[in-house]
Design an enzyme around this catalytic site. Structure first.
Site, PDB file in Angstrom:
ATOM      1  CE  LYS A   1      -3.910   2.122   2.504  1.00  0.00           C
ATOM      2  NZ  LYS A   1      -4.896   2.000   3.587  1.00  0.00           N
TER       3      LYS A   1
ATOM      4  CB  SER B   1      -8.194   3.970   2.588  1.00  0.00           C
ATOM      5  OG  SER B   1      -7.398   3.339   3.573  1.00  0.00           O
TER       6      SER B   1
ATOM      7  CB  SER C   1      -8.702   1.264   5.525  1.00  0.00           C
ATOM      8  OG  SER C   1      -9.402   2.450   5.287  1.00  0.00           O
TER       9      SER C   1
HETATM   10  N1  GLN Z   1     -13.327   4.762   5.810  1.00  0.00           N
HETATM   11  C1  GLN Z   1     -12.800   5.265   7.029  1.00  0.00           C
HETATM   12  C2  GLN Z   1     -12.380   6.703   6.870  1.00  0.00           C
HETATM   13  O1  GLN Z   1     -12.587   7.226   5.836  1.00  0.00           O
HETATM   14  C3  GLN Z   1     -11.670   4.407   7.499  1.00  0.00           C
HETATM   15  C4  GLN Z   1     -10.440   4.646   6.741  1.00  0.00           C
HETATM   16  C5  GLN Z   1      -9.308   3.806   7.223  1.00  0.00           C
HETATM   17  O2  GLN Z   1      -9.488   2.836   7.952  1.00  0.00           O
HETATM   18  N2  GLN Z   1      -8.127   4.225   6.859  1.00  0.00           N
HETATM   19  O3  GLN Z   1     -11.877   7.313   7.746  1.00  0.00           O
END
Ligand code: GLN
Length: 491
Positions: free
Chosen positions: A79, A159, A183
């Site tokens: 990532k 994400s 995410s």
């Molecule tokens: N979707 C969540 C956010 O937008 C979690 C994102 C994540 O876990 N990095 O904050």
């Protein structure tokens, strides 16, 4: 030899050990598949084929010399929020633009120590803020899955959308990911893959681009539970460069795969049966309960009464920490720099042009909830809610050994569908943010398909540092679920 890309990590490592194929052959198979498929999926934002082949050749030499490590020769994706020494790292943001870190994140350094091969850097929501991979400065990632009879492009989730799409479309054997509010688990659930967010502190955050430091954790996305155990065993471990890293030995998580789960007590929290939850998800959840019962677990209802406050608390705490973490992007030290004559002009143009709209929204919310006069009403209150949520789990874990929930309230949705509605987007995280707030491990496994043929995941939540039970339970569920579906255009 293109079907080499369909191996699991475990079977690829066995094949390498048995000399059925070399790491160079395996890596070449992935490189050609990425060349063919990535233009459509946009999962990688940077490929590093020369580096991959160098890594592979070195691995083959180690194998010949009998010094191979636990992941030796296995091609993986990273990532793009893990800093990679000498390899551009952007966190999906224009503001980091051409940043080439002069150091390696601890998590990736563990993977290279154990012999893994780096194929490239994977797309993600900007600064990991998002649930659909649509906030990336590199454009959205496309899921390899399609709803039955439809050509619409679906989100792989976010994400870690690049990680999930790449693992599910055979563009790597496994990938690193990160989870601040879901995410790792939500994209795993959307793409029929396995993802685990470990206990806070198990993986070092050193060299991970920070979003919300008290919630961020690294973890893997893989094809199988056994593969997740292999990856996490390598990624985890104490690191003096991260003051929140736990000074504990890392067990070999693979030893928990196939271990009996007889007698383990499983909690089913009624609060997770939210209004409007699709019938198919409720049914799948019931199936999951039955699989565990059949494996000898005792099923109990548990109460997590503060669950409904988790999402609002998360969307105060995470932006608050983000607004502080992202203050460092001022155009002075690294990455993108805007035009301007006075120093403050440069700051302003850099940040106005460098950050995307979702990141700006979070910085504004975070700055607001931390400002004098609002701090107590929002930030402090959210911290109190966080403590209550952690307490709910502690009480539940007096009676049960793990908790079973759905991972997401829906299957993957079409790209573009929720982009204009932040609250609808935030609701994706309703079942996952609780574990980040409480620091607990959560694992998502593919459990079945919905009526449109799209994957749905179930989540196991464990006690702090009890990843072992999660791996045993998930492996038992994986066997019972018999999930073998593959994304059709790529099957
Ligand atoms: N979707 C969540 C956010 O937008 C979690 C994102 C994540 O876990 N990095 O904050």
């Amino acid at each position: 030899m293109s079907d080499l890309t369909r191996l699991t990590l475990r079977s690829a490592l066995d094949g390498l050990a048995n000399k059925d194929f070399s790491s160079v052959e395996l890596t070449e198979a992935f490189i050609s598949r990425i060349d063919a498929v990535n233009p459509q999926l946009n999962a990688y934002v940077l490929t590093t084929p020369e580096r991959a082949l160098d890594d592979a050749r070195a691995s083959d030499a180690r194998r010949a010399a009998g010094t191979a490590g636990p992941l030796d020769g296995a091609p993986i994706g990273v990532k793009d929020l893990f800093c990679t020494d000498g390899v551009r790292t952007t966190a999906g943001s224009k503001i980091l633009g051409t940043f080439v870190p002069p150091y390696e994140s601890t998590v990736t350094s563990h993977l290279w120590r154990d012999g893994a091969v780096m194929l490239g850097k994977l797309n993600m929501d900007e600064f990991a803020m998002g649930s659909s991979n649509e906030t990336s400065a590199f454009g959205p990632v496309v899921s390899p899955w399609r709803a039955r009879g439809s050509n619409r492009n679906l989100t792989p989730g976010g994400s870690s959308g690049g990680s999930a799409s790449a693992v599910s479309a055979d563009l790597c054997l496994a990938a690193t990911a990160s989870d601040t509010g879901g995410s790792i688990r939500q994209p795993a659930s959307f793409t029929g893959t396995v993802g685990i967010k470990p206990t806070y502190g198990l993986c070092s955050r050193f060299g991970m681009v920070a979003f919300a430091s008290s919630l961020d954790q690294a973890g893997p996305i893989t094809r199988t539970v056994a593969d997740a155990a292999l990856m996490l065993t390598s990624m985890a471990g104490h690191d003096p460069k991260d003051s929140t890293s736990l000074a504990l030995p890392v067990p070999d998580f693979s030893q928990f795969i196939g271990k009996s789960v007889k007698g383990l007590r499983i909690g089913v929290p009624e609060e997770y049966r939210i209004d409007g939850m699709p019938e198919e998800i409720a049914r799948l959840w019931d199936d999951g309960v039955e699989w565990l019962r059949a494996a000898g677990c005792e099923i109990k209802s548990v109460r997590l009464p503060h669950t409904r406050y988790a999402l609002p608390a998360y969307y105060i705490i995470a932006p608050a920490e983000a607004s502080s973490n992202l203050a460092r992007y001022d155009g002075m030290r690294f990455g993108y720099r805007g035009e301007g004559t006075a120093l403050t002009d440069v700051y302003e143009t850099t940040r106005a042009e460098g950050f995307g709209p979702e990141v700006k929204r979070r910085i504004l919310i975070g700055t607001y909830v931390l400002s004098a006069g609002y701090y107590d009403a929002y930030y402090l209150k959210a911290l109190k809610v966080r403590a209550r949520i952690a307490e709910d789990f502690s009480k539940a874990f007096e009676e049960v050994d793990a908790i079973l929930t759905p991972t997401t309230p829906s299957a993957a949705f079409p790209l573009g569908e929720k982009q204009d509605d932040p609250v609808a987007m935030y609701l994706n995280d309703v079942f996952t943010v609780t574990t980040n707030l409480a620091g607990l491990p959560g694992l998502s496994i593919p459990a079945g398909l919905d009526s449109q043929g799209l994957p749905l995941g179930l989540q196991l939540i464990g006690r702090a540092l009890d990843e072992g039970s999660l791996f045993s339970l998930a492996a038992a569920m994986e066997q019972a679920a018999g999930f073998t579906a593959r994304p059709e255009p790529w099957a």
